[in-house]
Design an enzyme around this catalytic site. Structure first.
Site, PDB file in Angstrom:
ATOM      1  N   CYS A 173      37.633 -13.885 -52.434  1.00 47.00           N
ATOM      2  CA  CYS A 173      37.327 -12.715 -53.260  1.00 47.00           C
ATOM      3  C   CYS A 173      38.607 -12.080 -53.789  1.00 47.00           C
ATOM      4  O   CYS A 173      39.288 -11.337 -53.071  1.00 47.00           O
ATOM      5  CB  CYS A 173      36.523 -11.691 -52.457  1.00 47.00           C
ATOM      6  SG  CYS A 173      36.082 -10.209 -53.394  1.00 47.00           S
TER       7      CYS A 173
ATOM      8  N   CYS B  78      38.399  -8.249 -53.965  1.00 50.44           N
ATOM      9  CA  CYS B  78      38.529  -7.602 -52.654  1.00 50.44           C
ATOM     10  C   CYS B  78      39.976  -7.581 -52.166  1.00 50.44           C
ATOM     11  O   CYS B  78      40.450  -6.575 -51.636  1.00 50.44           O
ATOM     12  CB  CYS B  78      37.678  -8.333 -51.617  1.00 50.44           C
ATOM     13  SG  CYS B  78      35.980  -8.670 -52.091  1.00 50.44           S
ATOM     14  N   ASP B  79      40.663  -8.709 -52.320  1.00 48.59           N
ATOM     15  CA  ASP B  79      41.950  -8.890 -51.644  1.00 48.59           C
ATOM     16  C   ASP B  79      43.162  -9.025 -52.558  1.00 48.59           C
ATOM     17  O   ASP B  79      44.294  -9.065 -52.082  1.00 48.59           O
ATOM     18  CB  ASP B  79      41.875 -10.130 -50.739  1.00 48.59           C
ATOM     19  CG  ASP B  79      40.781 -10.020 -49.696  1.00 48.59           C
ATOM     20  OD1 ASP B  79      40.524  -8.886 -49.237  1.00 48.59           O
ATOM     21  OD2 ASP B  79      40.161 -11.046 -49.360  1.00 48.59           O
TER      22      ASP B  79
END
Length: 312
Positions: A134, A137-138
């Site tokens: 992701c 997300c990261d």
């Protein structure tokens, strides 16, 4: 007793809830352990949904869906469904992870899919500590650093471009020279000076220490290798369907599935079990696009209304 249980809260599940309740069906519950939205909420860019001209991240794109889809009486139960079973009277029992059960006249399975693991050495060891699926997300954790991306589909190319806006450099690793990604998406990436393509290559190993990933060993088709000193790698190599809910206690599927475990449906999203429907990525031949999942959900809901009118 519920008229309809919807399992999964992504675009397919939300659209099913909207069309079922707006179509006059009462006692409709969507079972989704977390906040609704589905896998698309982790996407960095959504630009191909008809009627939405503004390019949005997945979370922003899905935000208004919740308000609209709950407007007509759809209820959301934050619970994990372990499995579904059919009763002797043709109703269904929804088995929840806390041991509780609910009975429903019809069920729509919209559990979707999840990213596949690539299978290279160190992937499991460093997953969540430098190995990610992701970018939204990261990606922030690698600001102004070099990272690697593995994959050759639309998702891999799009996320590589997203990461190029944050990171100093992105190595895009793909096992072939040809790509499954859309030509326009690929063209954008090729023009991005921060993205370096490593073709005819696979990830041989990810290595690191207690702090996380320190590097990625890339192996090329000719047998040569390259050591990329990167602290992170993002893998986008396909999806596995989440089909555990349609397995009985012995692990046997309660409806027909194909060799990949995808649910076999007809054009009305009906499975081989009357009253059991499927929509979205979980079904056979799913295009794995938000617009298609939403359409599936609408079709399944309309089919449920007709089924209940005819059988209950």
């Amino acid at each position: 007793m519920l008229n309809l249980a919807i399992i999964g809260g992504g675009p397919a599940g939300l659209a099913a809830g909207l069309y079922a309740t707006r179509g006059g069906l009462k006692d409709v519950v969507m079972f989704e352990q977390g906040m609704p939205g589905g896998q698309i909420t982790s996407s960095s860019e959504m630009e191909n949904y008809p009627g939405v001209a503004t390019v949005l991240d997945g979370m922003s794109f899905m935000a208004p869906w919740q308000e609209q889809c709950f407007r007509f009486g759809l209820k959301h139960e934050m619970a994990f469904v372990q499995r579904v079973s059919q009763n002797s009277d043709k109703t269904f029992t929804i088995h929840l992870d806390d041991g509780k059960t609910q009975i429903a006249k019809a069920v729509i399975v919209c559990t979707g899919s999840e990213p596949k693991r690539a299978g290279f050495k160190g992937e499991d060891e460093f997953f969540g500590r430098g190995v990610s699926t992701c970018a939204t997300c990261d990606g922030f954790f690698y600001k102004n650093k070099e990272v690697a991306v593995l994959g050759g589909g639309d998702t891999a190319i799009e996320e590589a471009q997203y990461l190029a806006n944050i990171c100093s450099k992105v190595y895009l690793i793909h096992r072939r020279e040809g790509f499954r990604a859309a030509p326009i998406t690929l063209e954008k990436a090729r023009k991005n000076e921060k993205i370096e393509f490593l073709l005819n290559a696979v990830v041989d190993e990810v290595y690191g220490d207690k702090s996380g990933v320190n590097g990625v060993i890339v192996k090329f088709k000719d047998g040569s290798t390259r050591d990329l000193k990167v602290p992170g790698i993002f893998t986008f190599v396909g999806l596995n369907v989440r089909n555990s809910v349609i397995k009985d206690e012995a692990g046997k599927f309660i409806c027909d599935v194909n060799e990949a475990g995808q649910i076999v449906v007809n054009l009305k999203m009906q499975t081989s079990v009357p009253g059991l429907f499927a929509a979205g990525d979980i079904r056979i031949d799913a295009p794995k696009q938000v617009v298609s999942a939403a359409a599936d959900g609408a079709v399944a809901a309309l089919s449920v209304i007709s089924y209940i009118e005819a059988n209950h």
